[in-house]
Write an enzyme that holds these catalytic residues in place. Structure first.
Site: not given
Ligand code: NAD
Length: 490
Positions: A189, A242-243, A246-247, A264, A395
Site C-alpha cells: 500500500k 511513515g510518520s 500514523i505509526g 520505521e 520534524e
Molecule cells: P504518513 O505517515 O503520512 O503516511 C505513510 C503511509 O501511511 C501512507 O501510505 C498512508 O497512506 C498510510 N496511512 C495513512 N493513514 C493510515 C491508517 N489509518 N492506517 C494505515 N495506514 C495509513 O507518512 P508520509 O508523510 O508519507 O512520510 C513522511 C514520514 O515518514 C516522516 O515522518 C518521516 O520521518 C517518515 N519516514 C521514516 C523513515 C524511516 O525509515 N524511519 C523513512 C522515510 C520516511
C-alpha cells in the site's frame, strides 16, 4: 503526453491483485510538485478491494513458502534483471510524482538502490541453528537424557507493506525484498502522493513471473484501504514506514490481532559537533538537509548541536553554502533543491519555520517562499535555538536546519537525547575514539561518525518514537520471520 516529460497522463492505471489488473470505480489526481500539473490518475481502492488483495496473498502463501530459499531467489534475481532492463524508462514518471531533482530521480528513486535490494535478497544465508544437547535429569516429565533442539526461522506469513512518499521504490524494495526471500507473501500500500512507480514495479513483478497473489498492490488517497488491511486477521505483519503519528495508530489497531510489526517512523537527527570538529566536513554533511530531496529524509541531520567555540563559524559557513544551492525547476541539471511533495506540506513547513521565529530563533537564511510555480521551500537555517522549542523537538521533513550551542560533550549528549525520536544521529570530531564514545551514549538506532552515508547492510531502525524493530541486511530477514524451536531426545 505531458509538455516536457515522457509520461502518458491518460494511462488507465489499475490495482494489481492476484496477478490480475483490477479497475477501480474512481481515481484521484497525481500532481507534479515541481509544476503543479496533473501527471496521472491513480486507482482509488475500496476497503473491499484491499481485502481481496489480502485474500490473494493468503491463498498464495502455502505454495510460496514451500519453495526453497534458492527457488524464491530465482524470482528475486529475475525481478532485478527486469528492473535493470526496464526501469530507466520510469524516471520521468517517478520524477514527476515525487518532485525529485533529475539526479536524485535517476540515481536514487529509480534504479540502483531498488535493484540492489532485490539482488541482495536473491541469495540469503541459512538463519536456522542447532543448539548444543542439554542434559536433563529424570523428572515426572520423563527419563534422564540429552535433549537437542533446532531453531528454525519460519516466514511470518502475509505481510502488508505500508510506505511513505519520499522514496517510494527503494522503501518498498527494502520491505518486500526480505519478506519474499523469507517466504512471505505481500500486499503493498504505497503513499497516496506517488504510487505510480509502485504500479510500474508491479508490471515488473508480473514480467518476472511471480506466481499470482505473491505480491499485490492497492493504491488510494484515504485511510480506508490501509485501515482495512491493518484490521484484517489474515494479515500477520505490518511493515510500516511513515510518520510516528500514523505509526502509533497502526500499533494500537494491530494489537487486536497481535500482528508482528516493523515500524520505521519519524526522526529529528542530531548532529553533534565537538570542539575539535572539522567545520568544513560538518557543514557539508548538514547541507545535505537542503540539497538531498529537500530534506524529506527521516535520517537527515536537522538538529545541529555545535560547540560554542565553533558556533559562529559554522553558522556563517552554512549561510554561505545555502547561497550556492540552486532552488528551482527539478528538471534543470544545476538544480539542487527541488520542491516538497504537496502544497499542504509546503504550507506546513512554512508554519513550522514561522513558529521558530515566533519562539525567538534567528532566521539566518531561507524562510521566504521562492517565486516558482511548484511547492518550494528555500534552504532555511534557524540559529540561537533552545532545546524546548517546537522547531527543535519536531520534524519538519523539509529543508530546515536548527542549530544550538553547547559547552562540552556531556551537555551535547544530553541535548541530543532530549528528543522523543531516536532514529539517526551524527558525531563530528577529528578524534574518532572520542566520536565513538559519544556515539555509544546516544539514544538512536544508528550513529554516523564524521559521515552522513549509511552502511546499507547494517541494522536500521529507531529507538523511542522512531520505531520498533530493525531492517536491512540479515536483520531484515529476521524481521519477517517467526522463531520456532523443535526439540527431541538425542
Ligand atoms: P504518513 O505517515 O503520512 O503516511 C505513510 C503511509 O501511511 C501512507 O501510505 C498512508 O497512506 C498510510 N496511512 C495513512 N493513514 C493510515 C491508517 N489509518 N492506517 C494505515 N495506514 C495509513 O507518512 P508520509 O508523510 O508519507 O512520510 C513522511 C514520514 O515518514 C516522516 O515522518 C518521516 O520521518 C517518515 N519516514 C521514516 C523513515 C524511516 O525509515 N524511519 C523513512 C522515510 C520516511
Amino acid at each position: 503526453m505531458s509538455a516536457d516529460l515522457n509520461i502518458d497522463v491518460q494511462k488507465e492505471w489499475k490495482l494489481f491483485i492476484n496477478g490480475r489488473w483490477e479497475p477501480t470505480a474512481s481515481s484521484y489526481e497525481i500532481v507534479d510538485p515541481n509544476t503543479t500539473n496533473v501527471v496521472g490518475h491513480a486507482p482509488e481502492a475500496t476497503a473491499a478491494q484491499a481485502l481481496d488483495a489480502v485474500a490473494a496473498a493468503k491463498a498464495a502463501l502455502p505454495a510460496w513458502k514451500a519453495l526453497s530459499p534458492g527457488e524464491r531467489g530465482v524470482y528475486l534475481a529475475r525481478l532485478a534483471d527486469v528492473l535493470e532492463e526496464d526501469s530507466d524508462a520510469w524516471v520521468d514518471t517517478v520524477q514527476a510524482e515525487t518532485g525529485a531533482t533529475l539526479k536524485i530521480a535517476a540515481t536514487m528513486q529509480v534504479g540502483g538502490p531498488t535493484i540492489d535490494r532485490f539482488r541482495y535478497y536473491s541469495s540469503i544465508p541459512d538463519l536456522n541453528e542447532s543448539l548444543m544437547p542439554q542434559p536433563v535429569g529424570a523428572s515426572p516429565l520423563g527419563p534422564a537424557g540429552l535433549i537437542s533442539a533446532a531453531v528454525h526461522r519460519q516466514p511470518v506469513g502475509v505481510v502488508a507493506a505500508i510506505t511513505p512518499y519520499n522514496f517510494p521504490l527503494t522503501n518498498v524494495a527494502g520491505k518486500i525484498g526480505p519478506a519474499l526471500a523469507m517466504g512471505c507473501t505481500c500486499i503493498i500500500k504505497p503513499a497516496p502522493q506517488d504510487p505510480l512507480g509502485i504500479l510500474l514495479l508491479a508490471e515488473a513483478i508480473e514480467k518476472a513471473g511471480f506466481p499470482p497473489g505473491v505480491v499485490n498492490v492497492v493504491t488510494g488517497s484515504g485511510p480506508e484501504a490501509p485501515a482495512a488491511i491493518v484490521d484484517s486477521p489474515d494479515v500477520n505483519m505490518i511493515s510500516f514506514t511513515g510518520s510516528s503519528m500514523i505509526g502509533s495508530k497502526i500499533y494500537e489497531n494491530s494489537g487486536k490481532t497481535m500482528k508482528r510489526l516493523l515500524m520505521e517512523l519519524g526522526g529529528k537527527g542530531a548532529l553533534i559537533m565537538a570542539d575539535d570538529a572539522d567545520v568544513g566536513k560538518a557543514v557539508g554533511a548538514i547541507a545535505t538537509v537542503w540539497g538531498f530531496h529537500s530534506g524529506q529524509i527521516c535520517t537527515a541531520p536537522t538538529r545541529v548541536i555545535c560547540h560554542r567555540s565553533k558556533y559562529d563559524e559554522t553558522v556563517e559557513a552554512l549561510k554561505g553554502v545555502s547561497g550556492f544551492l540552486k532552488v528551482g525547476d527539478a528538471r534543470a541539471d544545476d538544480t539542487l533543491v527541488g520542491p516538497v511533495i504537496t502544497e499542504t506540506h509546503r504550507d506546513r513547513v512554512e508554519t513550522f519555520i514561522q513558529s521558530g521565529v515566533d519562539d525567538g530563533a534567528t532566521l539566518v537564511c531561507g524562510g521566504e517562499r521562492p517565486d516558482l510555480p511548484g511547492y518550494f521551500v528555500a534552504p532555511t537555517l534557524l540559529a540561537d535555538c533552545t532545546p524546548d522549542m517546537h522547531v527543535v523537538q519536531e520534524e519538519a521533513f523539509g529543508p530546515v536546519v536548527v542549530i544550538m550551542p553547547h559547552d562540552g560533550d556531556d551537555e551535547a549528549i544530553a541535548m541530543a537525547n532530549n528528543s522523543i525520536y531516536g532514529l539517526y544521529s551524527y558525531v563530528f570530531s577529528e578524534d574518532q575514539s572520542r566520536a565513538y564514545r559519544i556515539g555509544q551514549q546516544l539514544e538512536t538506532g544508528n550513529v554516523g561518525l564524521n559521515l552522513i552515508q549509511p552502511h546499507m547492510e547494517a541494522p536500521f531502525g529507531g529507538y523511542k518514537m522512531s520505531g520498533v524493530g530493525r531492517d536491512r541486511g540479515r536483520w531484515g530477514l529476521e524481521a519477517y520471520s517467526e522463531i520456532q524451536a523443535i526439540s527431541w531426545i538425542s
